[in-house]
Scaffold this active site. Sequence first.
Site, PDB file in Angstrom:
ATOM      1  N   HIS A 153      -4.040  -3.047  -8.177  1.00 48.76           N
ATOM      2  CA  HIS A 153      -4.598  -2.737  -7.758  1.00 48.76           C
ATOM      3  C   HIS A 153      -6.034  -2.865  -8.893  1.00 48.76           C
ATOM      4  O   HIS A 153      -6.857  -4.069  -9.393  1.00 48.76           O
ATOM      5  CB  HIS A 153      -4.878  -2.418  -7.006  1.00 48.76           C
ATOM      6  CG  HIS A 153      -6.720  -3.438  -5.644  1.00 48.76           C
ATOM      7  ND1 HIS A 153      -7.343  -2.352  -4.730  1.00 48.76           N
ATOM      8  CD2 HIS A 153      -6.678  -4.357  -5.510  1.00 48.76           C
ATOM      9  CE1 HIS A 153      -7.672  -3.488  -4.181  1.00 48.76           C
ATOM     10  NE2 HIS A 153      -7.846  -4.580  -4.714  1.00 48.76           N
ATOM     11  N   GLU A 201       1.073  -1.062  -0.022  1.00 51.64           N
ATOM     12  CA  GLU A 201      -0.289  -0.306  -0.083  1.00 51.64           C
ATOM     13  C   GLU A 201       0.838   0.994  -0.164  1.00 51.64           C
ATOM     14  O   GLU A 201       1.829   0.854   1.050  1.00 51.64           O
ATOM     15  CB  GLU A 201      -1.006  -0.155   0.512  1.00 51.64           C
ATOM     16  CG  GLU A 201      -1.950  -1.588   1.672  1.00 51.64           C
ATOM     17  CD  GLU A 201      -3.262  -1.008  -0.009  1.00 51.64           C
ATOM     18  OE1 GLU A 201      -3.400   0.330   0.087  1.00 51.64           O
ATOM     19  OE2 GLU A 201      -4.294  -1.766   0.482  1.00 51.64           O
TER      20      GLU A 201
END
Length: 187
Positions: free
Chosen positions: A160, A121
């Site tokens: 993603h 992330e």
Amino acid sequence: MPDTPTNIRLGLLETAEFKASPNKNERPNPFDIRLIIVHGISLPPDQFGAGWIDDFFLNQLDPKQHPYFQEICTLKVSSHLLIRRDGSVTQYVPFQERAWHAGVSQYAGEDNCNDFSIGIELEGADHIPYTEKQYQALSCCCQTLIQHYPELSTETIVGHCDVSPSRKTDPGESFDWQKFRTLLTGR
């Protein structure tokens, strides 16, 4: 984060701060690591610098702190790594375990990317540029992972949005893939 790759010991990046998330489980095969998925996250949306991401991944997010947190506080989510705006790295799940980051996903015709991927992330948002320190830290982390896990390569790093295109847009149009790949490969 140093400018050169570091070591991985017992599934942990030596230079990362470790905060154990309960949101994990065993991979079907702990040695089957062949994909890196780059994500973007900000809590609350478009705000940076608070400890809310840690709280979210540790199931400690207080729904009274922001209206958005009321919507997400019961979700069970984690990532292997978080790279903050200043380039510092936190690890939540050892690499040999399955972090819950990709959700419903598919890569190269195979479902359930959490089974065989590492989630990274970036503290950011689709429409806000990521920082130079984040690009440096991400390239360093990826170099280390590629050196440690033989099925990973510069070609097995995706967003993603690539594995969950109908649901996700992160890391978004603000992520400069060319810049990242240049840092990663040196060309």
